[in-house]
Motif scaffolding. Structure first.
Motif, mmCIF file in Angstrom:
data_model
loop_
_atom_site.group_PDB
_atom_site.id
_atom_site.type_symbol
_atom_site.label_atom_id
_atom_site.label_comp_id
_atom_site.label_asym_id
_atom_site.label_seq_id
_atom_site.Cartn_x
_atom_site.Cartn_y
_atom_site.Cartn_z
ATOM 1 N N LYS A 151 0.879 -1.337 -0.191
ATOM 2 C CA LYS A 151 0.092 0.069 0.049
ATOM 3 C C LYS A 151 0.826 1.134 0.045
ATOM 4 C CE LYS A 151 -3.670 2.216 2.805
ATOM 5 N NZ LYS A 151 -4.705 2.285 3.667
ATOM 6 N N ASN A 152 0.483 2.050 -0.999
ATOM 7 C CA ASN A 152 1.244 3.467 -1.263
ATOM 8 C C ASN A 152 2.846 2.959 -1.055
ATOM 9 O OD1 ASN A 152 -1.217 4.773 -1.050
ATOM 10 N ND2 ASN A 152 -1.341 5.171 1.090
ATOM 11 N N PRO A 153 3.457 2.457 -1.922
ATOM 12 C CA PRO A 153 5.005 2.287 -1.990
ATOM 13 C C PRO A 153 5.562 3.505 -2.114
ATOM 14 C CG PRO A 153 3.929 1.624 -3.890
ATOM 15 C CD PRO A 153 2.638 2.032 -3.103
ATOM 16 N N VAL A 154 6.806 3.509 -1.275
ATOM 17 C CA VAL A 154 7.523 4.892 -1.659
ATOM 18 C C VAL A 154 8.817 4.543 -2.389
ATOM 19 C CG1 VAL A 154 8.858 6.701 -0.531
ATOM 20 C CG2 VAL A 154 6.829 5.633 0.653
ATOM 21 N N PHE A 155 8.885 4.964 -3.535
ATOM 22 C CA PHE A 155 10.163 4.759 -4.282
ATOM 23 C C PHE A 155 11.119 5.932 -4.284
ATOM 24 C CE2 PHE A 155 6.444 2.968 -6.586
ATOM 25 C CZ PHE A 155 6.968 1.496 -7.010
ATOM 26 N N GLN A 156 12.429 5.501 -4.575
ATOM 27 C CA GLN A 156 13.709 6.463 -4.534
ATOM 28 C C GLN A 156 14.026 6.703 -5.941
ATOM 29 O OE1 GLN A 156 16.144 4.553 -1.417
ATOM 30 N NE2 GLN A 156 16.089 6.457 -0.552
ATOM 31 N N VAL A 157 13.958 7.827 -6.341
ATOM 32 C CA VAL A 157 14.419 8.431 -7.745
ATOM 33 C C VAL A 157 15.693 9.024 -7.559
ATOM 34 C CG1 VAL A 157 13.751 9.487 -9.823
ATOM 35 C CG2 VAL A 157 12.103 8.439 -8.815
ATOM 36 N N GLY A 158 16.668 8.354 -8.200
ATOM 37 C CA GLY A 158 18.070 9.171 -8.416
ATOM 38 C C GLY A 158 18.436 9.559 -9.597
ATOM 39 N N THR A 159 19.142 10.727 -9.556
ATOM 40 C CA THR A 159 19.792 11.437 -11.029
ATOM 41 C C THR A 159 21.187 11.294 -10.865
ATOM 42 O OG1 THR A 159 19.287 13.612 -10.190
ATOM 43 C CG2 THR A 159 17.770 12.615 -11.560
ATOM 44 N N ALA A 160 21.913 11.097 -11.672
ATOM 45 C CA ALA A 160 23.350 11.093 -11.735
ATOM 46 C C ALA A 160 24.136 11.483 -13.128
ATOM 47 C CB ALA A 160 23.922 9.395 -11.651
ATOM 48 N N HIS A 161 24.813 12.406 -12.930
ATOM 49 C CA HIS A 161 25.763 13.217 -14.077
ATOM 50 C C HIS A 161 26.914 12.473 -14.249
ATOM 51 C CE1 HIS A 161 26.507 15.982 -17.198
ATOM 52 N NE2 HIS A 161 27.397 16.625 -16.407
ATOM 53 N N GLY A 162 27.190 11.586 -15.587
ATOM 54 C CA GLY A 162 28.454 11.019 -15.622
ATOM 55 C C GLY A 162 28.399 10.109 -14.775
ATOM 56 N N VAL A 163 29.842 10.041 -14.348
ATOM 57 C CA VAL A 163 30.266 8.922 -13.296
ATOM 58 C C VAL A 163 29.703 9.249 -11.657
ATOM 59 C CG1 VAL A 163 31.844 8.004 -15.196
ATOM 60 C CG2 VAL A 163 32.464 9.698 -13.482
ATOM 61 N N PHE A 164 29.371 10.400 -11.621
ATOM 62 C CA PHE A 164 29.207 10.508 -10.318
ATOM 63 C C PHE A 164 27.735 9.942 -9.551
ATOM 64 C CE2 PHE A 164 31.020 14.407 -12.085
ATOM 65 C CZ PHE A 164 32.001 14.498 -11.135
ATOM 66 N N TYR A 182 22.969 12.195 -18.380
ATOM 67 C CA TYR A 182 22.406 11.693 -16.822
ATOM 68 C C TYR A 182 21.724 10.577 -17.077
ATOM 69 C CZ TYR A 182 22.754 16.932 -15.099
ATOM 70 O OH TYR A 182 23.219 17.978 -14.827
ATOM 71 N N THR A 183 21.587 9.958 -15.833
ATOM 72 C CA THR A 183 21.139 8.703 -15.639
ATOM 73 C C THR A 183 20.015 8.691 -14.398
ATOM 74 O OG1 THR A 183 23.386 7.478 -16.442
ATOM 75 C CG2 THR A 183 21.592 6.180 -15.190
ATOM 76 N N VAL A 184 18.966 8.178 -14.779
ATOM 77 C CA VAL A 184 17.803 8.195 -13.742
ATOM 78 C C VAL A 184 17.838 6.683 -13.142
ATOM 79 C CG1 VAL A 184 15.311 8.736 -13.266
ATOM 80 C CG2 VAL A 184 16.659 10.025 -14.998
ATOM 81 N N SER A 185 17.797 6.502 -12.085
ATOM 82 C CA SER A 185 17.590 5.316 -11.402
ATOM 83 C C SER A 185 16.353 5.244 -10.380
ATOM 84 C CB SER A 185 18.942 5.086 -10.451
ATOM 85 O OG SER A 185 20.236 5.076 -11.291
ATOM 86 N N LEU A 186 15.944 4.107 -10.507
ATOM 87 C CA LEU A 186 14.564 3.725 -9.501
ATOM 88 C C LEU A 186 15.007 2.583 -8.526
ATOM 89 C CD1 LEU A 186 11.846 4.071 -9.282
ATOM 90 C CD2 LEU A 186 11.338 2.111 -10.636
ATOM 91 N N LYS A 187 14.798 3.091 -7.357
ATOM 92 C CA LYS A 187 15.172 2.086 -6.201
ATOM 93 C C LYS A 187 13.928 1.805 -5.419
ATOM 94 C CE LYS A 187 18.114 3.438 -3.204
ATOM 95 N NZ LYS A 187 19.500 3.548 -2.541
ATOM 96 N N TYR A 188 13.570 0.725 -4.728
ATOM 97 C CA TYR A 188 12.760 0.270 -3.919
ATOM 98 C C TYR A 188 13.203 -0.796 -2.830
ATOM 99 C CZ TYR A 188 8.208 -1.100 -1.975
ATOM 100 O OH TYR A 188 7.235 -1.605 -1.286
ATOM 101 N N GLY A 189 12.933 -0.377 -1.760
ATOM 102 C CA GLY A 189 13.392 -1.340 -0.540
ATOM 103 C C GLY A 189 14.833 -1.751 -0.704
ATOM 104 N N GLY A 190 15.412 -0.698 -0.980
ATOM 105 C CA GLY A 190 17.179 -0.463 -0.917
ATOM 106 C C GLY A 190 17.749 -1.379 -1.993
ATOM 107 N N LYS A 191 16.997 -1.705 -2.973
ATOM 108 C CA LYS A 191 17.476 -2.307 -4.444
ATOM 109 C C LYS A 191 17.022 -1.344 -5.415
ATOM 110 C CE LYS A 191 17.491 -6.875 -6.834
ATOM 111 N NZ LYS A 191 17.006 -8.121 -6.745
ATOM 112 N N VAL A 192 18.093 -1.214 -6.303
ATOM 113 C CA VAL A 192 17.889 -0.628 -7.459
ATOM 114 C C VAL A 192 17.155 -1.481 -8.540
ATOM 115 C CG1 VAL A 192 19.134 0.688 -9.611
ATOM 116 C CG2 VAL A 192 20.020 0.624 -7.122
ATOM 117 N N LEU A 193 16.069 -1.120 -9.105
ATOM 118 C CA LEU A 193 15.017 -1.844 -9.822
ATOM 119 C C LEU A 193 15.644 -1.281 -11.359
ATOM 120 C CD1 LEU A 193 11.819 -1.356 -8.026
ATOM 121 C CD2 LEU A 193 13.484 -3.202 -7.753
ATOM 122 N N ALA A 194 15.693 -0.228 -11.897
ATOM 123 C CA ALA A 194 15.881 0.015 -13.120
ATOM 124 C C ALA A 194 16.631 1.331 -13.338
ATOM 125 C CB ALA A 194 14.630 0.436 -13.910
#
Length: 356
Positions: free
Chosen positions: A178-191, A226-238
Protein backbone atom coordinates in the motif's frame (compact mmCIF):
# COMPACT_ATOMS: atom_id res chain seq x y z
CA UNK A 1 25.31 -44.03 -19.69
CA UNK A 2 27.16 -41.07 -21.18
CA UNK A 3 23.93 -39.14 -21.61
CA UNK A 4 23.05 -39.88 -18.01
CA UNK A 5 26.39 -38.65 -16.67
CA UNK A 6 26.53 -35.54 -18.91
CA UNK A 7 24.63 -33.20 -16.50
CA UNK A 8 27.10 -34.06 -13.72
CA UNK A 9 30.23 -33.28 -15.73
CA UNK A 10 32.10 -30.03 -14.77
CA UNK A 11 31.27 -26.95 -16.79
CA UNK A 12 34.14 -25.53 -18.87
CA UNK A 13 35.50 -22.11 -17.94
CA UNK A 14 34.23 -20.56 -21.18
CA UNK A 15 30.65 -21.72 -20.71
CA UNK A 16 29.60 -18.38 -19.26
CA UNK A 17 31.20 -16.58 -22.19
CA UNK A 18 29.35 -18.77 -24.68
CA UNK A 19 26.06 -18.05 -22.94
CA UNK A 20 26.78 -14.33 -23.12
CA UNK A 21 26.54 -13.79 -19.35
CA UNK A 22 28.98 -11.21 -17.94
CA UNK A 23 31.53 -12.59 -15.49
CA UNK A 24 34.13 -10.99 -13.22
CA UNK A 25 37.31 -12.45 -11.72
CA UNK A 26 39.77 -10.92 -9.26
CA UNK A 27 43.50 -11.41 -8.95
CA UNK A 28 43.14 -11.48 -5.14
CA UNK A 29 40.14 -12.08 -2.92
CA UNK A 30 41.49 -9.94 -0.06
CA UNK A 31 43.71 -6.85 0.12
CA UNK A 32 44.31 -3.88 2.36
CA UNK A 33 43.69 -0.22 1.79
CA UNK A 34 46.35 1.38 -0.36
CA UNK A 35 46.95 -1.69 -2.48
CA UNK A 36 45.43 -2.65 -5.79
CA UNK A 37 43.93 -5.69 -7.50
CA UNK A 38 43.41 -6.64 -11.13
CA UNK A 39 39.80 -7.02 -12.22
CA UNK A 40 39.16 -9.09 -15.36
CA UNK A 41 35.88 -9.58 -17.14
CA UNK A 42 34.45 -11.64 -19.96
CA UNK A 43 31.10 -12.13 -21.61
CA UNK A 44 30.35 -8.40 -21.81
CA UNK A 45 29.12 -6.50 -24.85
CA UNK A 46 31.95 -5.47 -27.19
CA UNK A 47 33.16 -1.87 -27.07
CA UNK A 48 31.17 -1.05 -23.94
CA UNK A 49 32.20 1.27 -21.11
CA UNK A 50 31.95 -0.39 -17.68
CA UNK A 51 32.57 0.95 -14.16
CA UNK A 52 34.53 -0.87 -11.44
CA UNK A 53 33.68 -0.11 -7.80
CA UNK A 54 34.39 -1.53 -4.36
CA UNK A 55 31.04 -1.70 -2.56
CA UNK A 56 30.00 -2.64 0.96
CA UNK A 57 26.84 -4.30 2.33
CA UNK A 58 26.61 -6.43 -0.78
CA UNK A 59 26.77 -10.04 -1.94
CA UNK A 60 26.55 -11.52 -5.44
CA UNK A 61 23.17 -13.05 -4.51
CA UNK A 62 21.51 -9.90 -3.18
CA UNK A 63 23.52 -7.31 -5.07
CA UNK A 64 24.45 -3.93 -3.61
CA UNK A 65 21.77 -3.30 -0.99
CA UNK A 66 22.36 0.45 -0.63
CA UNK A 67 23.00 1.12 -4.31
CA UNK A 68 26.02 3.14 -5.37
CA UNK A 69 25.83 5.09 -2.11
CA UNK A 70 27.43 2.00 -0.51
CA UNK A 71 30.42 2.14 -2.91
CA UNK A 72 33.72 4.00 -2.95
CA UNK A 73 32.73 6.09 -5.95
CA UNK A 74 35.67 8.51 -5.79
CA UNK A 75 38.18 5.67 -6.34
CA UNK A 76 36.28 3.78 -9.05
CA UNK A 77 37.75 3.03 -12.45
CA UNK A 78 36.32 2.88 -15.96
CA UNK A 79 37.38 0.57 -18.78
CA UNK A 80 36.11 -0.25 -22.27
CA UNK A 81 35.69 -3.85 -23.35
CA UNK A 82 37.46 -5.12 -26.44
CA UNK A 83 35.91 -6.64 -29.55
CA UNK A 84 35.39 -9.95 -27.72
CA UNK A 85 33.75 -8.41 -24.65
CA UNK A 86 36.78 -8.81 -22.38
CA UNK A 87 38.64 -6.34 -20.19
CA UNK A 88 41.38 -6.16 -17.54
CA UNK A 89 41.93 -3.15 -15.27
CA UNK A 90 43.80 -2.36 -12.07
CA UNK A 91 41.51 -1.17 -9.25
CA UNK A 92 42.82 0.55 -6.11
CA UNK A 93 41.60 -0.92 -2.82
CA UNK A 94 39.59 1.63 -0.82
CA UNK A 95 37.31 1.20 2.17
CA UNK A 96 33.65 1.67 1.20
CA UNK A 97 31.45 4.01 3.26
CA UNK A 98 29.53 1.07 4.81
CA UNK A 99 30.75 -2.15 6.47
CA UNK A 100 31.43 -5.37 4.61
CA UNK A 101 30.56 -8.00 3.27
CA UNK A 102 32.05 -6.36 0.20
CA UNK A 103 32.14 -7.02 -3.50
CA UNK A 104 33.77 -5.60 -6.59
CA UNK A 105 30.78 -4.29 -8.48
CA UNK A 106 31.05 -4.06 -12.28
CA UNK A 107 28.23 -2.43 -14.26
CA UNK A 108 27.80 -0.97 -17.73
CA UNK A 109 27.82 2.83 -17.94
CA UNK A 110 26.22 3.06 -21.40
CA UNK A 111 23.67 1.04 -23.31
CA UNK A 112 21.59 -1.77 -21.88
CA UNK A 113 22.00 -2.49 -18.20
CA UNK A 114 24.33 -5.35 -17.25
CA UNK A 115 26.19 -5.98 -14.00
CA UNK A 116 28.16 -8.60 -12.12
CA UNK A 117 29.68 -8.88 -8.62
CA UNK A 118 32.71 -10.71 -7.24
CA UNK A 119 33.27 -11.36 -3.51
CA UNK A 120 36.08 -9.26 -2.06
CA UNK A 121 37.31 -8.61 1.46
CA UNK A 122 38.89 -5.29 2.47
CA UNK A 123 41.43 -6.11 5.16
CA UNK A 124 40.83 -4.22 8.41
CA UNK A 125 37.37 -2.98 7.37
CA UNK A 126 34.49 -3.77 9.77
CA UNK A 127 32.03 -6.52 8.87
CA UNK A 128 28.35 -6.53 9.76
CA UNK A 129 25.51 -8.80 8.67
CA UNK A 130 23.22 -7.70 5.89
CA UNK A 131 19.81 -6.29 6.84
CA UNK A 132 17.07 -8.89 6.87
CA UNK A 133 14.93 -9.10 3.77
CA UNK A 134 11.39 -7.90 4.15
CA UNK A 135 8.71 -10.54 3.81
CA UNK A 136 5.31 -10.06 2.33
CA UNK A 137 4.80 -7.76 -0.63
CA UNK A 138 7.66 -7.42 -3.07
CA UNK A 139 7.63 -5.19 -6.12
CA UNK A 140 9.34 -5.87 -9.41
CA UNK A 141 9.56 -3.83 -12.59
CA UNK A 142 7.77 -5.68 -15.41
CA UNK A 143 8.48 -3.31 -18.32
CA UNK A 144 11.22 -1.05 -19.54
CA UNK A 145 11.30 2.38 -17.99
CA UNK A 146 10.97 5.49 -20.14
CA UNK A 147 11.05 9.23 -19.68
CA UNK A 148 7.99 11.05 -21.01
CA UNK A 149 7.81 14.76 -21.76
CA UNK A 150 9.91 17.33 -23.57
CA UNK A 151 11.57 20.65 -22.89
CA UNK A 152 9.93 24.01 -23.55
CA UNK A 153 10.96 27.58 -24.19
CA UNK A 154 11.78 28.17 -20.52
CA UNK A 155 14.08 25.15 -20.50
CA UNK A 156 15.89 26.63 -23.50
CA UNK A 157 16.63 29.65 -21.29
CA UNK A 158 17.89 27.65 -18.29
CA UNK A 159 14.71 26.51 -16.51
CA UNK A 160 14.98 23.15 -14.65
CA UNK A 161 14.46 20.23 -17.10
CA UNK A 162 11.67 17.88 -15.99
CA UNK A 163 10.37 14.53 -17.19
CA UNK A 164 8.03 11.77 -16.00
CA UNK A 165 9.51 8.36 -15.26
CA UNK A 166 6.97 5.78 -16.45
CA UNK A 167 7.11 2.02 -15.84
CA UNK A 168 4.92 -0.97 -14.98
CA UNK A 169 5.43 -2.60 -11.59
CA UNK A 170 4.04 -5.87 -10.28
CA UNK A 171 3.66 -7.37 -6.81
CA UNK A 172 5.46 -10.73 -6.80
CA UNK A 173 5.12 -11.18 -3.02
CA UNK A 174 2.47 -12.78 -0.85
CA UNK A 175 1.05 -9.62 0.76
CA UNK A 176 -0.44 -6.39 -0.51
CA UNK A 177 1.68 -3.28 -0.89
CA UNK A 178 0.00 0.00 0.00
CA UNK A 179 1.29 3.43 -1.05
CA UNK A 180 4.84 2.30 -1.86
CA UNK A 181 7.64 4.85 -1.57
CA UNK A 182 10.15 4.76 -4.43
CA UNK A 183 13.50 6.47 -4.60
CA UNK A 184 14.42 8.27 -7.82
CA UNK A 185 18.08 9.14 -8.31
CA UNK A 186 19.73 11.35 -10.93
CA UNK A 187 23.44 11.00 -11.67
CA UNK A 188 25.58 13.11 -14.00
CA UNK A 189 28.35 11.17 -15.73
CA UNK A 190 30.17 8.84 -13.35
CA UNK A 191 29.07 10.59 -10.16
CA UNK A 192 26.84 8.94 -7.56
CA UNK A 193 23.12 9.64 -7.94
CA UNK A 194 21.22 12.06 -5.75
CA UNK A 195 18.15 10.29 -4.38
CA UNK A 196 14.70 11.79 -3.85
CA UNK A 197 11.69 9.97 -2.39
CA UNK A 198 8.53 9.71 -4.49
CA UNK A 199 5.38 8.11 -3.11
CA UNK A 200 2.87 6.37 -5.36
CA UNK A 201 -0.73 6.41 -4.15
CA UNK A 202 -2.42 3.05 -4.51
CA UNK A 203 -2.54 -0.55 -3.33
CA UNK A 204 -1.10 -3.56 -5.14
CA UNK A 205 -2.33 -6.99 -4.12
CA UNK A 206 -0.36 -10.20 -4.68
CA UNK A 207 0.03 -10.83 -8.41
CA UNK A 208 -1.36 -7.42 -9.40
CA UNK A 209 0.43 -4.87 -11.56
CA UNK A 210 0.01 -1.16 -12.17
CA UNK A 211 1.47 1.66 -14.21
CA UNK A 212 3.51 4.09 -12.14
CA UNK A 213 4.44 7.65 -13.11
CA UNK A 214 6.98 9.55 -11.01
CA UNK A 215 8.20 13.13 -11.66
CA UNK A 216 11.90 13.72 -12.25
CA UNK A 217 13.49 17.17 -12.19
CA UNK A 218 17.06 18.41 -12.57
CA UNK A 219 18.70 21.61 -11.41
CA UNK A 220 18.36 24.84 -13.38
CA UNK A 221 20.78 25.04 -16.28
CA UNK A 222 21.59 21.30 -16.19
CA UNK A 223 22.82 19.78 -19.44
CA UNK A 224 24.75 16.72 -20.55
CA UNK A 225 24.32 12.97 -20.06
CA UNK A 226 22.34 11.93 -16.99
CA UNK A 227 21.18 8.59 -15.61
CA UNK A 228 17.86 8.21 -13.83
CA UNK A 229 17.74 5.30 -11.35
CA UNK A 230 14.75 3.72 -9.63
CA UNK A 231 15.16 2.08 -6.24
CA UNK A 232 12.66 0.36 -3.92
CA UNK A 233 13.37 -1.42 -0.67
CA UNK A 234 17.08 -0.59 -0.87
CA UNK A 235 17.48 -2.30 -4.25
CA UNK A 236 17.95 -0.62 -7.62
CA UNK A 237 15.16 -1.79 -9.93
CA UNK A 238 15.95 0.06 -13.16
CA UNK A 239 18.11 2.74 -14.77
CA UNK A 240 17.27 5.03 -17.67
CA UNK A 241 19.71 7.30 -19.59
CA UNK A 242 18.70 10.92 -20.18
CA UNK A 243 20.47 13.31 -22.54
CA UNK A 244 19.74 16.96 -21.72
CA UNK A 245 20.41 19.62 -24.37
CA UNK A 246 22.42 22.71 -23.53
CA UNK A 247 20.30 25.83 -22.75
CA UNK A 248 21.40 27.83 -25.79
CA UNK A 249 19.10 30.71 -24.83
CA UNK A 250 21.39 31.52 -21.90
CA UNK A 251 24.40 31.58 -24.23
CA UNK A 252 22.55 33.88 -26.65
CA UNK A 253 21.61 36.17 -23.76
CA UNK A 254 25.23 36.55 -22.66
CA UNK A 255 26.38 37.23 -26.22
CA UNK A 256 23.79 39.99 -26.61
CA UNK A 257 24.71 41.36 -23.20
CA UNK A 258 28.39 41.57 -24.17
CA UNK A 259 27.45 43.48 -27.32
CA UNK A 260 24.73 45.81 -26.00
CA UNK A 261 26.30 46.90 -22.72
CA UNK A 262 29.59 48.19 -24.25
CA UNK A 263 27.66 50.02 -26.98
CA UNK A 264 25.38 51.65 -24.40
CA UNK A 265 28.33 52.67 -22.23
CA UNK A 266 30.10 54.15 -25.27
CA UNK A 267 27.02 56.22 -26.23
CA UNK A 268 26.58 57.49 -22.67
CA UNK A 269 30.27 58.41 -22.50
CA UNK A 270 30.09 60.33 -25.77
CA UNK A 271 26.99 62.20 -24.57
CA UNK A 272 28.79 63.18 -21.35
CA UNK A 273 31.83 64.38 -23.29
CA UNK A 274 29.66 66.48 -25.63
CA UNK A 275 27.98 68.17 -22.65
CA UNK A 276 31.13 68.80 -20.63
CA UNK A 277 33.65 69.81 -23.30
CA UNK A 278 31.99 73.14 -24.50
CA UNK A 279 31.69 74.46 -20.94
CA UNK A 280 35.35 73.89 -20.23
CA UNK A 281 36.36 75.57 -23.53
CA UNK A 282 34.31 78.68 -22.72
CA UNK A 283 35.67 79.00 -19.17
CA UNK A 284 39.35 78.77 -20.10
CA UNK A 285 39.63 82.18 -22.01
CA UNK A 286 37.71 83.97 -19.26
CA UNK A 287 39.95 82.51 -16.57
CA UNK A 288 43.08 83.42 -18.59
CA UNK A 289 41.92 87.04 -19.02
CA UNK A 290 41.14 87.30 -15.30
CA UNK A 291 44.52 85.91 -14.31
CA UNK A 292 46.57 88.24 -16.64
CA UNK A 293 45.89 91.57 -14.75
CA UNK A 294 46.49 89.84 -11.46
CA UNK A 295 49.87 88.53 -12.60
CA UNK A 296 50.74 92.02 -13.94
CA UNK A 297 49.90 93.70 -10.63
CA UNK A 298 51.95 91.16 -8.72
CA UNK A 299 55.02 91.92 -10.86
CA UNK A 300 54.61 95.74 -10.63
CA UNK A 301 53.52 96.26 -14.23
CA UNK A 302 51.41 99.30 -15.04
CA UNK A 303 47.75 98.75 -15.39
CA UNK A 304 46.47 98.93 -18.92
CA UNK A 305 45.15 102.40 -19.92
CA UNK A 306 41.47 102.93 -19.61
CA UNK A 307 39.53 103.14 -22.78
CA UNK A 308 38.59 106.74 -23.74
CA UNK A 309 35.00 107.57 -24.42
CA UNK A 310 34.08 107.54 -28.07
CA UNK A 311 34.09 111.01 -29.76
CA UNK A 312 30.82 112.73 -30.14
CA UNK A 313 29.57 113.17 -33.64
CA UNK A 314 28.65 116.51 -35.24
CA UNK A 315 25.36 115.27 -36.37
CA UNK A 316 22.83 118.04 -36.87
CA UNK A 317 20.22 118.14 -34.20
CA UNK A 318 16.77 117.53 -35.52
CA UNK A 319 15.32 120.90 -34.44
CA UNK A 320 17.94 122.91 -36.32
CA UNK A 321 17.79 123.51 -40.00
CA UNK A 322 21.04 123.15 -41.97
CA UNK A 323 21.26 126.95 -42.42
CA UNK A 324 20.41 127.90 -38.86
CA UNK A 325 22.41 125.29 -36.97
CA UNK A 326 25.38 126.19 -34.86
CA UNK A 327 28.28 127.53 -36.88
CA UNK A 328 26.44 129.53 -39.55
CA UNK A 329 24.95 128.72 -42.92
CA UNK A 330 27.62 126.26 -43.90
CA UNK A 331 27.57 124.58 -40.53
CA UNK A 332 30.92 126.18 -39.53
CA UNK A 333 31.47 127.16 -35.98
CA UNK A 334 32.33 130.75 -35.04
CA UNK A 335 35.79 131.69 -33.97
CA UNK A 336 36.56 130.84 -30.44
CA UNK A 337 36.14 133.73 -28.03
CA UNK A 338 36.38 134.10 -24.39
CA UNK A 339 33.00 134.20 -22.81
CA UNK A 340 33.43 136.30 -19.72
CA UNK A 341 31.47 139.21 -18.21
CA UNK A 342 32.41 142.82 -18.99
CA UNK A 343 34.69 144.54 -16.60
CA UNK A 344 32.97 147.12 -14.39
CA UNK A 345 35.75 149.63 -15.15
CA UNK A 346 35.26 149.48 -18.91
CA UNK A 347 31.92 150.92 -19.90
CA UNK A 348 30.29 149.61 -22.93
CA UNK A 349 28.46 152.04 -25.19
CA UNK A 350 25.77 150.42 -27.21
CA UNK A 351 25.85 151.10 -30.95
CA UNK A 352 29.53 152.11 -31.01
CA UNK A 353 31.72 150.29 -33.50
CA UNK A 354 35.46 150.27 -33.94
CA UNK A 355 36.18 152.66 -30.94
CA UNK A 356 37.38 151.98 -27.50
Amino acid sequence: MLLTLLPFLPTPAGAADAAGEPAVTLSESQAGTGGSITVSGSGWRPRTLVMLLVCGQATPARGVVGGTNSCANADGRAVTTDAEGRFSRALPVTEPPVPCPCVVHVATATGAKAQADAVFQVAGHPVRPLPAQTTGGRLSVLSDTRLDGSGGLLTWFGAPPSRTLTFTVGNVGTAAVKNPVFQVGTAHGVFAPQWDERQWRGTLGPGEKARVELPVELAAGAHGDYTVSLKYGGKVLAEQPWGVDRPWGVTLFWILLCLVVPAAVFRVGMAVVDRVRPRHAARRPARAAARAPARGRRRGAAAPPARSAPPTSNATLPWFAPDTGPGGPAGRLSAPHEDRPASPTTPTTPGRKGST
